[in-house]
Design a protein around this motif. Structure first.
Motif, PDB file in Angstrom:
ATOM      1  N   ASP A 223     -10.798   3.497  10.565  1.00 45.20           N
ATOM      2  CA  ASP A 223     -10.605   2.602   9.408  1.00 45.20           C
ATOM      3  C   ASP A 223     -10.763   1.133   9.790  1.00 45.20           C
TER       4      ASP A 223
ATOM      5  N   ASP B 234      -5.156   6.205   2.624  1.00 48.06           N
ATOM      6  CA  ASP B 234      -4.159   7.282   2.814  1.00 48.06           C
ATOM      7  C   ASP B 234      -3.285   6.877   3.995  1.00 48.06           C
TER       8      ASP B 234
ATOM      9  N   ASP C 223      -5.261   3.329   9.298  1.00 51.33           N
ATOM     10  CA  ASP C 223      -5.346   2.592   8.035  1.00 51.33           C
ATOM     11  C   ASP C 223      -4.536   1.297   8.113  1.00 51.33           C
TER      12      ASP C 223
ATOM     13  N   LEU D 156     -10.519   4.073   2.699  1.00 55.74           N
ATOM     14  CA  LEU D 156     -10.081   4.476   4.043  1.00 55.74           C
ATOM     15  C   LEU D 156      -9.537   5.896   4.076  1.00 55.74           C
TER      16      LEU D 156
END
Ligand code: RIB
Ligand code: CA
Length: 307
Positions: free
Chosen positions: A240, A9, A14, A122
């Motif tokens: 992440d 996302d 991320d 993630l």
């Protein structure tokens, strides 16, 4: 080479995890699938596409679900910024994803590389759950699934009991955790314990001086403020990326095999990853739960990816 597929996302942490995988010499990222979570799907797509381009990679990016399976979307723009990337004015628009839905792509790639593909998630598990509902047999074809999600032992970050990725779509998470897939879970407790960066630790990364080194630090601007004020941390944390580090080299973390169930209630009963530490449930322990991490090993992988 190890085959990876990454579901994300895409927001500021991320993006760092994507850099770590895309820039790793031994990893072939077969595809990136995008799900709504930190930011609405269109923005997450642009953030992923921008990050792939910045890494000079040719990896295809696919759009997935724009909301959880049953619930309304709850974003984390207060945490990562309106654009999810620290609102520092990056040109996060105008790039086009590959054709096709992420859930279909997940199925295609896993079937193409059955037994020889690592899935790293993630964000909320909506895309992965959808693929598993469509083709349950995928569960045994994924060699290993590393999930950034839930809490091993400790407090939540969205409610006192829940972590964001699981909390956003708990029904999807329940489907994934009960699918039979080989799951390794890196909870948010690992992030705030081993993956926080105060000003000097962040400056040490940025001083590497490459565009990627500056990027991975600068996009944490909003997360840094939020982490210090709301999460009582010394600076931004990178859940992440430390999960990606474990996927790249599992010895980055230590694990215990435990039964984990996900609650799908509301309020404090929403999105809890209930870890059966004492085995009292009598249920088969289906998850490798990360219990600690080697911060130096994590930071070394991060530094290598931006050097
Ligand atoms: O709770 C942390 C998780 O939620 C991370 O994946 C972060 O990117 C957000 O998605
Ligand atoms: Ca995420």
């Amino acid at each position: 080479m190890r085959n990876f597929i990454i579901d994300t996302d895409t927001a500021s942490d991320d993006a760092v995890a994507l850099v770590m995988a895309l820039r790793h010499p031994d990893i072939d990222v077969k595809a990136i699938t995008v799900v709504a979570g930190n930011v609405p799907l269109p923005q997450a797509l642009q953030n992923a596409l921008y990050t792939v381009e910045l890494c000079g990679a040719a990896t295809s990016v696919y759009a997935g679900c724009a909301k959880p399976l049953l619930r309304a979307l709850e974003t984390a723009q207060a945490v990562h910024g309106e654009d999810g990337m620290g609102d520092i004015g990056l040109p996060l628009s105008g790039r086009a994803p590959a054709a096709g839905h992420a859930a279909d792509l997940l199925r295609r790639v896993v079937n193409q590389h059955a037994g020889d593909i690592t899935l790293v998630t993630l964000g909320p598990l909506t895309n992965v759950a959808l693929a598993l509902l469509r083709e349950p047999a995928l569960a045994e074809r994924v060699a290993e699934c590393f999930i950034m999600g839930g809490i091993g032992s400790g407090h939540g970050n969205v409610t006192p009991t829940a972590e964001f990725n699981i909390w956003v779509d708990p029904e999807a998470a329940k489907i994934v955790y009960e699918s039979g897939m080989k799951i390794t879970m890196v909870g948010w407790d690992i992030s705030w314990r081993y993956a926080t960066f105060d000003a000097e630790q962040a400056a040490e990364i940025r001083r590497i001086g490459t565009p990627l080194a500056e990027f991975v630090v600068d996009i944490q601007a909003t997360l840094d403020q939020f982490s210090k004020t709301a999460n009582a941390l010394p600076g931004f944390d990178l859940p992440d990326p430390i999960t990606m580090a474990a996927a790249l080299d599992r010895s980055v973390c230590q694990y215990q095999q435990r039964r984990v169930d996900v609650t799908t209630g509301d309020g404090l009963a929403r999105g809890i990853t209930v870890v059966d530490w004492l085995g009292v449930s009598g249920q088969a322990p289906q998850v490798q739960v990360a219990t600690s991490a080697d911060r130096d090993a994590f930071v070394s992988l991060l530094k290598q990816s931006v050097s």
